[in-house]
Scaffold this motif. Structure first.
Motif, PDB file in Angstrom:
ATOM      1  N   SER A 171       0.825  -1.201   0.000  1.00  0.00           N
ATOM      2  CA  SER A 171       0.000   0.000   0.000  1.00  0.00           C
ATOM      3  C   SER A 171       0.863   1.256   0.000  1.00  0.00           C
ATOM      4  N   GLU A 172       0.199   2.381  -0.150  1.00  0.00           N
ATOM      5  CA  GLU A 172       0.906   3.658  -0.092  1.00  0.00           C
ATOM      6  C   GLU A 172       1.474   3.858   1.311  1.00  0.00           C
ATOM      7  N   GLY A 173       2.754   4.100   1.381  1.00  0.00           N
ATOM      8  CA  GLY A 173       3.399   4.234   2.671  1.00  0.00           C
ATOM      9  C   GLY A 173       4.351   5.400   2.725  1.00  0.00           C
ATOM     10  N   GLU A 174       5.258   5.366   3.704  1.00  0.00           N
ATOM     11  CA  GLU A 174       6.203   6.459   3.911  1.00  0.00           C
ATOM     12  C   GLU A 174       7.482   6.288   3.098  1.00  0.00           C
ATOM     13  N   PHE A 175       7.911   5.022   2.916  1.00  0.00           N
ATOM     14  CA  PHE A 175       9.151   4.755   2.190  1.00  0.00           C
ATOM     15  C   PHE A 175       8.994   3.512   1.312  1.00  0.00           C
ATOM     16  N   GLU A 176       9.519   3.593   0.103  1.00  0.00           N
ATOM     17  CA  GLU A 176       9.601   2.409  -0.754  1.00  0.00           C
ATOM     18  C   GLU A 176      10.900   1.671  -0.429  1.00  0.00           C
ATOM     19  N   ILE A 177      10.832   0.347  -0.326  1.00  0.00           N
ATOM     20  CA  ILE A 177      12.025  -0.460  -0.092  1.00  0.00           C
ATOM     21  C   ILE A 177      12.647  -0.789  -1.440  1.00  0.00           C
ATOM     22  N   LEU A 178      13.882  -0.383  -1.633  1.00  0.00           N
ATOM     23  CA  LEU A 178      14.598  -0.661  -2.877  1.00  0.00           C
ATOM     24  C   LEU A 178      15.533  -1.854  -2.670  1.00  0.00           C
ATOM     25  N   ASP A 179      16.774  -1.760  -3.121  1.00  0.00           N
ATOM     26  CA  ASP A 179      17.667  -2.915  -3.060  1.00  0.00           C
ATOM     27  C   ASP A 179      18.573  -2.906  -1.834  1.00  0.00           C
ATOM     28  N   SER A 180      19.190  -4.062  -1.615  1.00  0.00           N
ATOM     29  CA  SER A 180      20.054  -4.265  -0.449  1.00  0.00           C
ATOM     30  C   SER A 180      21.392  -4.838  -0.888  1.00  0.00           C
ATOM     31  N   PHE A 181      22.351  -4.750   0.021  1.00  0.00           N
ATOM     32  CA  PHE A 181      23.623  -5.456  -0.166  1.00  0.00           C
ATOM     33  C   PHE A 181      24.109  -5.901   1.203  1.00  0.00           C
ATOM     34  N   ILE A 182      24.570  -7.142   1.274  1.00  0.00           N
ATOM     35  CA  ILE A 182      24.957  -7.757   2.545  1.00  0.00           C
ATOM     36  C   ILE A 182      26.300  -8.454   2.359  1.00  0.00           C
ATOM     37  N   LYS A 183      27.158  -8.313   3.348  1.00  0.00           N
ATOM     38  CA  LYS A 183      28.497  -8.920   3.278  1.00  0.00           C
ATOM     39  C   LYS A 183      28.850  -9.544   4.618  1.00  0.00           C
ATOM     40  N   THR A 184      29.340 -10.789   4.577  1.00  0.00           N
ATOM     41  CA  THR A 184      29.748 -11.486   5.796  1.00  0.00           C
ATOM     42  C   THR A 184      31.216 -11.886   5.717  1.00  0.00           C
ATOM     43  N   SER A 316      23.793  -1.342   9.004  1.00  0.00           N
ATOM     44  CA  SER A 316      24.190  -1.849  10.308  1.00  0.00           C
ATOM     45  C   SER A 316      25.220  -2.959  10.142  1.00  0.00           C
ATOM     46  N   ALA A 317      25.735  -3.421  11.258  1.00  0.00           N
ATOM     47  CA  ALA A 317      26.686  -4.532  11.247  1.00  0.00           C
ATOM     48  C   ALA A 317      26.508  -5.338  12.517  1.00  0.00           C
ATOM     49  N   GLY A 318      26.731  -6.630  12.409  1.00  0.00           N
ATOM     50  CA  GLY A 318      26.569  -7.505  13.558  1.00  0.00           C
ATOM     51  C   GLY A 318      27.769  -8.403  13.734  1.00  0.00           C
ATOM     52  N   THR A 319      28.072  -8.709  14.973  1.00  0.00           N
ATOM     53  CA  THR A 319      29.216  -9.554  15.267  1.00  0.00           C
ATOM     54  C   THR A 319      29.091 -10.875  14.536  1.00  0.00           C
ATOM     55  N   GLY A 320      30.256 -11.311  14.109  1.00  0.00           N
ATOM     56  CA  GLY A 320      30.248 -12.586  13.379  1.00  0.00           C
ATOM     57  C   GLY A 320      31.125 -12.677  12.159  1.00  0.00           C
ATOM     58  N   TYR A 321      31.176 -11.696  11.243  1.00  0.00           N
ATOM     59  CA  TYR A 321      30.702 -10.328  11.257  1.00  0.00           C
ATOM     60  C   TYR A 321      29.923 -10.108   9.980  1.00  0.00           C
ATOM     61  N   THR A 322      28.772  -9.444  10.020  1.00  0.00           N
ATOM     62  CA  THR A 322      27.994  -9.160   8.824  1.00  0.00           C
ATOM     63  C   THR A 322      27.687  -7.675   8.757  1.00  0.00           C
ATOM     64  N   TRP A 323      27.872  -7.103   7.571  1.00  0.00           N
ATOM     65  CA  TRP A 323      27.515  -5.712   7.289  1.00  0.00           C
ATOM     66  C   TRP A 323      26.341  -5.735   6.305  1.00  0.00           C
ATOM     67  N   ALA A 324      25.342  -4.908   6.527  1.00  0.00           N
ATOM     68  CA  ALA A 324      24.149  -4.945   5.677  1.00  0.00           C
ATOM     69  C   ALA A 324      23.585  -3.546   5.483  1.00  0.00           C
ATOM     70  N   ALA A 325      23.086  -3.279   4.274  1.00  0.00           N
ATOM     71  CA  ALA A 325      22.463  -1.991   3.970  1.00  0.00           C
ATOM     72  C   ALA A 325      21.260  -2.208   3.065  1.00  0.00           C
ATOM     73  N   THR A 326      20.216  -1.441   3.288  1.00  0.00           N
ATOM     74  CA  THR A 326      19.031  -1.447   2.436  1.00  0.00           C
ATOM     75  C   THR A 326      18.662  -0.010   2.091  1.00  0.00           C
ATOM     76  N   THR A 327      18.403   0.234   0.824  1.00  0.00           N
ATOM     77  CA  THR A 327      18.060   1.558   0.324  1.00  0.00           C
ATOM     78  C   THR A 327      16.553   1.772   0.376  1.00  0.00           C
ATOM     79  N   LEU A 328      16.160   2.969   0.803  1.00  0.00           N
ATOM     80  CA  LEU A 328      14.754   3.348   0.874  1.00  0.00           C
ATOM     81  C   LEU A 328      14.552   4.651   0.092  1.00  0.00           C
ATOM     82  N   LYS A 329      13.351   4.841  -0.435  1.00  0.00           N
ATOM     83  CA  LYS A 329      13.024   6.086  -1.136  1.00  0.00           C
ATOM     84  C   LYS A 329      11.777   6.699  -0.507  1.00  0.00           C
ATOM     85  N   LYS A 330      11.887   7.960  -0.148  1.00  0.00           N
ATOM     86  CA  LYS A 330      10.767   8.661   0.481  1.00  0.00           C
ATOM     87  C   LYS A 330       9.601   8.773  -0.489  1.00  0.00           C
ATOM     88  N   ARG A 331       8.410   8.455   0.006  1.00  0.00           N
ATOM     89  CA  ARG A 331       7.190   8.522  -0.812  1.00  0.00           C
ATOM     90  C   ARG A 331       6.497   9.869  -0.620  1.00  0.00           C
TER      91      ARG A 331
END
Length: 331
Positions: A171-184, A316-331
């Motif tokens: 539905s119409e919301g505040e942010f559209e979820i675009l793509d992500s990238f994750i690295k461990t 963000s990043a978490g021990t182990g170690y994983t770094w992750a990012a997700t792009t959002l677009k303001k609606r």
């Protein structure tokens, strides 16, 4: 088809520990805690509140946006430190919210989990037409797993408590979820953990006496030597790649939503992305709440003058170690 964040909500327990309070626990001067570690205060929960409780309190305001019976999936993405071991927060959240038609499960990748949960929710909504609404709910009570008498881990005094939730839909919301990238980088798998309480070292009188039920760093100097050269570059890489995969450039970023770190790392990350401190949310009055930080930052983004089409990145990043990012677009 667009998958969107309809709304976010947060909850913080009323009790607050200030930098002055933490000086008494750590021996680190108050001004150093504020200026170097970037922490003025943090919320801490008492014995009546736990991870699932705070996730539920964060999610309840969203039930004014959607009928609980219209939620199809609940994903708990918060701290792995919760009420009990071998126990699911997600089912309690489902029950307490009255979301009787939802199935519930947990994701656990410690502090990196919110950008990953956004990707999972988007992928589920994209792949399954029967899913209409997904609730991401997380809680954190990690202030309780710090042993201030352990010199190897007491620097984690920025660990704090709270809850954060996000409603995801088409539905119409505040942010559209675009793509992500994750690295461990799994070479860090053994550096940070709570040593006792699992199958390797079950709880016993000895493990309690030896204070092995708090978070510990195996060898801080060795971890620092290996982690410092890669941590900020990996943060920068996942942000840049998530934005690129979304069809944008780094210079298009209007707001960054990182986890809470010491001030120097925060500034290094901004420098690597050519961003100013005004172009990020820094949780210096809340501290680090496991995977919740970027969701909390997203909730606070209403304080920024974002316009339709602006690009925002949760990282963000978490021990182990994983770094992750997700792009959002303001609606």
């Amino acid at each position: 088809m667009m998958v969107q964040i309809i709304k976010t909500s947060v909850y913080f327990p009323p009790e607050v520990e200030t930098a002055s309070d933490l000086e008494g626990k750590t021996g680190i001067p108050e001004q150093v805690i504020k200026e170097k570690f970037g922490l003025y205060e943090k919320h801490v929960a008492d014995s009546s509140e736990h991870a699932a409780d705070m996730a539920i309190k964060a999610a309840k305001p969203l039930m004014e946006v959607v009928d609980p019976l219209d939620i199809d999936v609940i994903i708990y993405y918060g701290s792995p430190y919760k009420e009990y071991q071998v126990w699911s927060c997600a089912t309690k959240i489902q029950h307490e919210l009255g979301a009787k038609n939802a199935y519930a499960f947990e994701m656990m990748n410690v502090s990196s989990c919110f950008p990953i949960a956004l990707k999972v929710a988007k992928d589920m909504l994209t792949a399954d037409k029967n899913i209409r609404n997904i609730l991401l709910a997380g809680g954190c009570k990690e202030s309780q797993i710090i042993d201030y008498e352990n010199p190897r881990s007491r620097f984690m005094f920025n660990f704090a408590d709270g809850g954060a939730a996000a409603l995801i839909s088409r539905s119409e919301g505040e942010f559209e979820i675009l793509d992500s990238f994750i690295k461990t980088d799994g070479s860090f798998y053994d550096d940070i953990k709570v040593p006792a309480g699992g199958s390797v070292l079950p709880a016993s009188h000895e493990t309690v006496d030896d204070r092995l039920h708090s978070i510990d760093v195996k060898d801080p100097a060795d971890m620092k030597e290996r982690l410092d050269p890669v941590s900020v570059p990996n943060f920068v890489q996942v942000v840049k790649e998530a934005v690129k995969r979304s069809g944008y450039k780094t210079e298009d970023i209007k707001l960054l939503l990182p986890l809470h770190t010491k001030k120097s790392m925060f500034r290094q990350l901004l420098d690597g992305l050519d961003l100013t401190e005004e172009e990020a949310i820094y949780l210096d009055h809340h501290g680090h709440m496991s995977a919740l930080d970027p969701c909390v930052g997203l909730n606070f983004s209403s304080q920024k003058d974002l316009k339709k089409g602006d690009i925002v990145v949760a990282v963000s990043a978490g021990t182990g170690y994983t770094w992750a990012a997700t792009t959002l677009k303001k609606r």
